[in-house]
Structures are given as structure tokens and as C-alpha cells.
Motif scaffolding. Sequence first.
Motif, PDB file in Angstrom:
ATOM      1  N   PRO A  71       0.839  -1.208   0.000  1.00  0.00           N
ATOM      2  CA  PRO A  71       0.000   0.000   0.000  1.00  0.00           C
ATOM      3  C   PRO A  71       0.868   1.251   0.000  1.00  0.00           C
ATOM      4  CG  PRO A  71      -0.745  -1.583   1.659  1.00  0.00           C
ATOM      5  CD  PRO A  71       0.561  -2.097   1.147  1.00  0.00           C
ATOM      6  N   ARG A  72       0.355   2.313  -0.587  1.00  0.00           N
ATOM      7  CA  ARG A  72       1.147   3.543  -0.657  1.00  0.00           C
ATOM      8  C   ARG A  72       1.209   4.218   0.710  1.00  0.00           C
ATOM      9  NH1 ARG A  72      -1.695   8.276  -0.781  1.00  0.00           N
ATOM     10  NH2 ARG A  72      -3.959   8.139  -1.033  1.00  0.00           N
ATOM     11  N   LYS A  73       2.255   4.989   0.886  1.00  0.00           N
ATOM     12  CA  LYS A  73       2.407   5.739   2.122  1.00  0.00           C
ATOM     13  C   LYS A  73       1.420   6.894   2.158  1.00  0.00           C
ATOM     14  CE  LYS A  73       7.303   4.747   2.934  1.00  0.00           C
ATOM     15  NZ  LYS A  73       8.630   5.323   3.237  1.00  0.00           N
ATOM     16  N   ALA A  74       1.050   7.314   3.362  1.00  0.00           N
ATOM     17  CA  ALA A  74       0.168   8.466   3.523  1.00  0.00           C
ATOM     18  C   ALA A  74       0.887   9.717   3.043  1.00  0.00           C
ATOM     19  CB  ALA A  74      -0.248   8.623   4.977  1.00  0.00           C
ATOM     20  N   ASP A  75       0.110  10.685   2.535  1.00  0.00           N
ATOM     21  CA  ASP A  75       0.720  11.918   2.023  1.00  0.00           C
ATOM     22  C   ASP A  75       0.776  13.016   3.072  1.00  0.00           C
ATOM     23  OD1 ASP A  75      -1.947  12.507   2.186  1.00  0.00           O
ATOM     24  OD2 ASP A  75      -2.240  12.908   0.046  1.00  0.00           O
ATOM     25  N   ASN A  80       1.791   4.680  10.649  1.00  0.00           N
ATOM     26  CA  ASN A  80       1.257   3.418  11.150  1.00  0.00           C
ATOM     27  C   ASN A  80       2.414   2.545  11.612  1.00  0.00           C
ATOM     28  OD1 ASN A  80      -1.575   3.828  10.513  1.00  0.00           O
ATOM     29  ND2 ASN A  80      -1.012   3.538   8.369  1.00  0.00           N
ATOM     30  N   ILE A  81       2.353   2.073  12.843  1.00  0.00           N
ATOM     31  CA  ILE A  81       3.405   1.232  13.400  1.00  0.00           C
ATOM     32  C   ILE A  81       2.786  -0.103  13.792  1.00  0.00           C
ATOM     33  CG2 ILE A  81       5.188   1.005  15.162  1.00  0.00           C
ATOM     34  CD1 ILE A  81       3.727   4.369  14.942  1.00  0.00           C
ATOM     35  N   LEU A  82       3.334  -1.189  13.260  1.00  0.00           N
ATOM     36  CA  LEU A  82       2.914  -2.509  13.713  1.00  0.00           C
ATOM     37  C   LEU A  82       3.750  -2.877  14.930  1.00  0.00           C
ATOM     38  CD1 LEU A  82       1.299  -5.109  13.462  1.00  0.00           C
ATOM     39  CD2 LEU A  82       3.074  -5.965  11.898  1.00  0.00           C
ATOM     40  N   VAL A  83       3.075  -3.099  16.048  1.00  0.00           N
ATOM     41  CA  VAL A  83       3.737  -3.428  17.304  1.00  0.00           C
ATOM     42  C   VAL A  83       3.388  -4.869  17.663  1.00  0.00           C
ATOM     43  CG1 VAL A  83       3.957  -2.826  19.740  1.00  0.00           C
ATOM     44  CG2 VAL A  83       3.554  -1.033  18.054  1.00  0.00           C
ATOM     45  N   LEU A  84       4.419  -5.709  17.751  1.00  0.00           N
ATOM     46  CA  LEU A  84       4.208  -7.123  18.070  1.00  0.00           C
ATOM     47  C   LEU A  84       4.883  -7.477  19.383  1.00  0.00           C
ATOM     48  CD1 LEU A  84       4.752  -9.166  14.768  1.00  0.00           C
ATOM     49  CD2 LEU A  84       2.608  -8.304  15.731  1.00  0.00           C
ATOM     50  N   GLY A  85       4.236  -8.344  20.147  1.00  0.00           N
ATOM     51  CA  GLY A  85       4.862  -8.973  21.295  1.00  0.00           C
ATOM     52  C   GLY A  85       5.135 -10.421  20.949  1.00  0.00           C
ATOM     53  N   SER A  86       6.381 -10.864  21.083  1.00  0.00           N
ATOM     54  CA  SER A  86       6.734 -12.231  20.711  1.00  0.00           C
ATOM     55  C   SER A  86       7.024 -13.055  21.946  1.00  0.00           C
ATOM     56  CB  SER A  86       7.954 -12.235  19.780  1.00  0.00           C
ATOM     57  OG  SER A  86       9.099 -11.749  20.447  1.00  0.00           O
ATOM     58  N   ASP A  87       6.777 -14.370  21.822  1.00  0.00           N
ATOM     59  CA  ASP A  87       6.982 -15.252  22.974  1.00  0.00           C
ATOM     60  C   ASP A  87       8.080 -16.259  22.709  1.00  0.00           C
ATOM     61  OD1 ASP A  87       5.729 -16.968  21.188  1.00  0.00           O
ATOM     62  OD2 ASP A  87       4.488 -17.928  22.717  1.00  0.00           O
ATOM     63  N   MET A 178       2.317  -0.136   6.663  1.00  0.00           N
ATOM     64  CA  MET A 178       2.963  -0.104   7.965  1.00  0.00           C
ATOM     65  C   MET A 178       4.298   0.630   7.798  1.00  0.00           C
ATOM     66  SD  MET A 178       0.874  -1.539  10.091  1.00  0.00           S
ATOM     67  CE  MET A 178      -0.505  -0.927   9.103  1.00  0.00           C
ATOM     68  N   ASP A 179       4.394   1.830   8.349  1.00  0.00           N
ATOM     69  CA  ASP A 179       5.597   2.646   8.178  1.00  0.00           C
ATOM     70  C   ASP A 179       6.742   2.164   9.050  1.00  0.00           C
ATOM     71  OD1 ASP A 179       4.484   4.867   6.408  1.00  0.00           O
ATOM     72  OD2 ASP A 179       3.075   4.891   8.094  1.00  0.00           O
ATOM     73  N   HIS A 180       6.398   1.570  10.197  1.00  0.00           N
ATOM     74  CA  HIS A 180       7.438   1.095  11.103  1.00  0.00           C
ATOM     75  C   HIS A 180       7.009  -0.210  11.760  1.00  0.00           C
ATOM     76  CE1 HIS A 180       9.847   4.637  10.627  1.00  0.00           C
ATOM     77  NE2 HIS A 180       8.881   5.422  11.045  1.00  0.00           N
ATOM     78  N   TYR A 181       7.988  -0.878  12.340  1.00  0.00           N
ATOM     79  CA  TYR A 181       7.772  -2.166  13.008  1.00  0.00           C
ATOM     80  C   TYR A 181       8.538  -2.164  14.326  1.00  0.00           C
ATOM     81  CZ  TYR A 181       8.276  -7.193  13.914  1.00  0.00           C
ATOM     82  OH  TYR A 181       8.261  -8.435  14.492  1.00  0.00           O
TER      83      TYR A 181
END
Length: 368
Positions: A71-75, A80-87, A178-181
Motif C-alpha cells: 500500500p502507498r504511504k500516507a501523504d 502506522n506502526i505494527l507493534v508485536l509482542g513475541s513469545d 505499515m511505516d514502522h515495526y
Amino acid sequence: MSAQSTPGETGTGGPRRRRPRGRRHRGLLVMAWTAAGIVVLGGTGAGYLYVKLNGNLRSVDIDQVLGGDRPRKADNDSRNILVLGSDTRAGGNRELGGGAGDGTARSDTAMIVHVYEGHRRAGVVSIPRDTIIDRPACTGTEGEEHPAARGVMFNSAYSTGGAACAVKTVESLTGLRMDHYLEVDFSGFRKLVDELGGVEVTTTRDIDDPESHLRLPAGTHRLDGEQALGLVRTRHGVGDGSDLGRIQLQQAFVRALAEQVEDIGVFTSPKKLYDLADTATRTVTTDSDLGSVNRLMSFAGGLRGIGASNMQMVTMPVRYDPADPNRVLVEKAKARLVWDALRGDRPVPRAATEGTATGEAGDVVSAP
């Protein structure tokens, strides 16, 4: 909190369900501002700290793996940041138990953090790990190819192809770039809470969950790292026993953390500041754009003004799967309202979450 975090509200997306599980699936939350203390290190004049903290950081070049079919980036300057918790059970996480015990990792918590234009407000959308989705074909972080899969659990994307596959799955599900992770593990979460001096919450009823080793009588408590970890991963001691109830506890904890973080000396004590920064950089895995202290400082500095009063927290609209009470299905029309709102940099409308499954634990925990 599928209905806009309204206390006591019960969803109508399905009957009350107790979802038995033999294994302890752990929930973990991390918010982008856990690294915010690094910002102040810029004034210490201790350049060697940057070298050490840079050495702590791990990053993944998601843009290179995913290429241009996204998807294109916002202008505007929204993010948008995808935040994950891993186990993962590697290293210090083994002592926390649960999981496969083989060093592999799962994503038990997933949040899309939308930072609105101007960086004064944020919207947080939790994605239930048990959601049944169609996962797109993806390239793993190590370059391996994985064919598309239909009717799989959302969190299988991470266990299949790591961070890059998780990002591609979220972008396919939402149509949002998703701009960041950001990713953190169990032991890191526990240490971060301890470095912050604990977080105070109020429970409106007793919580007793032997699965997460958490026993709290009704009342106000200052949770240390181990207790906080127990709170955000408990599911059997609250609500309907589902992952949705656990998400509600995670969202309540995030609110409590956001209300208290600037009141506990993080930004005035150099020792506490450094301890937090050291723990955060050892804990967090980022995308390559945030993979240095300077970049993480700039990013975190832009989030320091976002507190509990200007965060909107919801859960992706879902309903219980009639074929399997341990799974949920996306309410596609309502979910589209959520993604369209974020794409347009607007608050999520109440209609998007009304009448969806909630987990029935929305009033169990609050900030004191």
C-alpha cells in the motif's frame, strides 16, 4: 475493547464462551513510547552511550524484503506502526514457561498504532491472535519463500516468516502501509516495567489465574514486571476466558502506563533514564529505519506528547467462529470502517465496533 473501550459493555457477536486451552498462550504488549526515554540522552554529552545502545539494537530491513508491492504511504505526516509482542523461549524467556520450549517464536500480541498528523493523538487497534485469515504468500526475513495459506490463525504469519511476513499479512488485511515495526519479548517487557518502577492499576474484582500465575484481590496495586506480565497475558481469570478479554486487559494496562510514565522520574533521573534506554534497546527489534539510536530518538521524541487522554483504543471488529469457539472471524464491513478511518486520518467511528465480540472484561482493570 471492541466497543470503544466502554466499561461494562457486552458484545452481541456471539454467546458467552469459556475457551479451554491446555497450553499457556502468552500475551505481551509493547507500545512505541517504551523507548521514549532515549530522547533525553541527547543532552548527556556521553557519546559512548550511543555506541553501546546502538550495539544493543536489532533491526530488520522490511522494505527490502517486501519490495514495492505494498500500500502507498500516507501523504501527510501520520504514521502506522505494527507493534508485536513475541513469545520466543530463547535466552531469558525460558524461565517464563509456556510456548514450545524450542526457541521458536510466536506473536501473541499485535497492535497497529496510528499516529495522527501532528503527532498529538494516536489510535491503537488490537488484532486478536486467534483471528482466522487468509495469509498472503510472503518472503521471510531470511529470504525464504512461503506460499499463501487460507483459513489460518493470524499469529501464524509471524511464526511462518517472521517480521516481514507479519507486516505483509497486516498490510493485506488492512490495506494500510505499515511505516514502522516494533517487537519486544517477554523478559524485556518484564524488565521495562521494573525499570519504570512498576505501574499502578485498580482491579474491580479478584483475578485468580493459575495459568498466568496471577492472583490479585480487588483493589489498587502497584504491579512489578512479573505481575504486569501476568496481567497482560491472563485470559482464564477474567471475562469469557477468550483472547478478546486478554486484549481488554492489555489496553487497560497501556492506558495506566501512559498516564504514569512521566510521573516517575524517567525524564529527570540520568541513572533511571540510562537503565530504561539500555533495557529498551536490548528488548526491542525495529525496522531498519528505526535501527539506530538517533533515529529511534527522533521517532520516540515525536510521541512524547501522546498520553492516555488522547489515545483511542479499539479491537479489530470480530465475531466468534460458530465452527470453533477458540477462534474469531473478521467482521469485514465493520473492519473496513476502521481501516478507512485510519487511512483518512480520522478517529474510528463508534459504529465500527458496536455489536461485536468483546471478551467481556472491559471493566476489570483501570488506572487508579
